[in-house]
Design a protein around this motif. Sequence first.
Motif, PDB file in Angstrom:
ATOM      1  N   ASP A  66       0.226   2.793 -56.039  1.00 45.80           N
ATOM      2  CA  ASP A  66       1.444   2.110 -56.662  1.00 45.80           C
ATOM      3  C   ASP A  66       1.123   0.829 -57.449  1.00 45.80           C
ATOM      4  O   ASP A  66       2.032   0.048 -58.032  1.00 45.80           O
ATOM      5  CB  ASP A  66       2.439   1.511 -55.397  1.00 45.80           C
ATOM      6  CG  ASP A  66       1.998   0.617 -54.501  1.00 45.80           C
ATOM      7  OD1 ASP A  66       0.907   0.052 -54.824  1.00 45.80           O
ATOM      8  OD2 ASP A  66       2.653   0.182 -53.662  1.00 45.80           O
TER       9      ASP A  66
ATOM     10  N   SER B 128      -0.425  -1.917 -56.623  1.00 48.08           N
ATOM     11  CA  SER B 128      -0.562  -3.210 -55.665  1.00 48.08           C
ATOM     12  C   SER B 128      -2.066  -3.280 -55.486  1.00 48.08           C
ATOM     13  O   SER B 128      -2.767  -2.155 -55.319  1.00 48.08           O
ATOM     14  CB  SER B 128       0.512  -3.233 -54.635  1.00 48.08           C
ATOM     15  OG  SER B 128       0.107  -2.088 -53.561  1.00 48.08           O
ATOM     16  N   TRP B 129      -2.261  -4.566 -54.836  1.00 44.04           N
ATOM     17  CA  TRP B 129      -3.771  -4.561 -54.480  1.00 44.04           C
ATOM     18  C   TRP B 129      -3.982  -4.781 -52.919  1.00 44.04           C
ATOM     19  O   TRP B 129      -3.253  -5.281 -52.387  1.00 44.04           O
ATOM     20  CB  TRP B 129      -4.449  -6.118 -55.130  1.00 44.04           C
ATOM     21  CG  TRP B 129      -5.933  -6.275 -54.791  1.00 44.04           C
ATOM     22  CD1 TRP B 129      -6.306  -7.208 -53.884  1.00 44.04           C
ATOM     23  CD2 TRP B 129      -6.973  -5.814 -55.608  1.00 44.04           C
ATOM     24  NE1 TRP B 129      -7.719  -7.067 -54.028  1.00 44.04           N
ATOM     25  CE2 TRP B 129      -8.247  -6.122 -54.978  1.00 44.04           C
ATOM     26  CE3 TRP B 129      -7.257  -4.884 -56.513  1.00 44.04           C
ATOM     27  CZ2 TRP B 129      -9.364  -6.119 -55.334  1.00 44.04           C
ATOM     28  CZ3 TRP B 129      -8.219  -4.442 -56.856  1.00 44.04           C
ATOM     29  CH2 TRP B 129      -9.506  -4.955 -56.323  1.00 44.04           C
ATOM     30  N   PHE B 130      -4.884  -3.910 -52.504  1.00 47.25           N
ATOM     31  CA  PHE B 130      -5.170  -4.023 -50.955  1.00 47.25           C
ATOM     32  C   PHE B 130      -6.516  -4.859 -50.915  1.00 47.25           C
ATOM     33  O   PHE B 130      -7.665  -4.200 -51.067  1.00 47.25           O
ATOM     34  CB  PHE B 130      -5.533  -2.503 -50.573  1.00 47.25           C
ATOM     35  CG  PHE B 130      -5.555  -2.603 -48.876  1.00 47.25           C
ATOM     36  CD1 PHE B 130      -4.685  -2.779 -48.038  1.00 47.25           C
ATOM     37  CD2 PHE B 130      -7.094  -2.325 -48.521  1.00 47.25           C
ATOM     38  CE1 PHE B 130      -5.205  -2.543 -46.761  1.00 47.25           C
ATOM     39  CE2 PHE B 130      -7.364  -2.213 -47.163  1.00 47.25           C
ATOM     40  CZ  PHE B 130      -6.391  -2.505 -46.407  1.00 47.25           C
TER      41      PHE B 130
ATOM     42  N   ARG C 280      -4.103  -0.055 -54.892  1.00 43.35           N
ATOM     43  CA  ARG C 280      -3.477   1.114 -54.256  1.00 43.35           C
ATOM     44  C   ARG C 280      -2.712   2.045 -55.347  1.00 43.35           C
ATOM     45  O   ARG C 280      -2.655   1.486 -56.563  1.00 43.35           O
ATOM     46  CB  ARG C 280      -2.241   0.829 -53.383  1.00 43.35           C
ATOM     47  CG  ARG C 280      -2.756  -0.175 -52.151  1.00 43.35           C
ATOM     48  CD  ARG C 280      -1.549  -0.541 -51.368  1.00 43.35           C
ATOM     49  NE  ARG C 280      -1.996  -0.970 -50.265  1.00 43.35           N
ATOM     50  CZ  ARG C 280      -1.686  -2.180 -49.721  1.00 43.35           C
ATOM     51  NH1 ARG C 280      -0.613  -2.894 -50.336  1.00 43.35           N
ATOM     52  NH2 ARG C 280      -2.059  -2.440 -48.424  1.00 43.35           N
TER      53      ARG C 280
END
Length: 51
Positions: A15, A17-19, A13
Motif C-alpha cells: 500500500d 506505507s513503510w514497515f 508495503r
Amino acid sequence: MKVFLVDPEGFPRPDGSWFAYPLEAPQSGDVVVRQTAAAAVSELERLLNLA
C-alpha cells in the motif's frame, strides 16, 4: 573485525506505507548503512571512481 551492516531497516508495503524493523544484533563498533544493497553498492562504486 570491522562489520558493515547494509540494511534499510524496513521495506515498503504494497500500500506504499513503510514497515520498519530494528536490526537484530549490531555490535558496538559496527557500521550500519541504512540503504538497500543495490543503493549502497552503487554509491560505493561512485565514491571509488572519484578516488
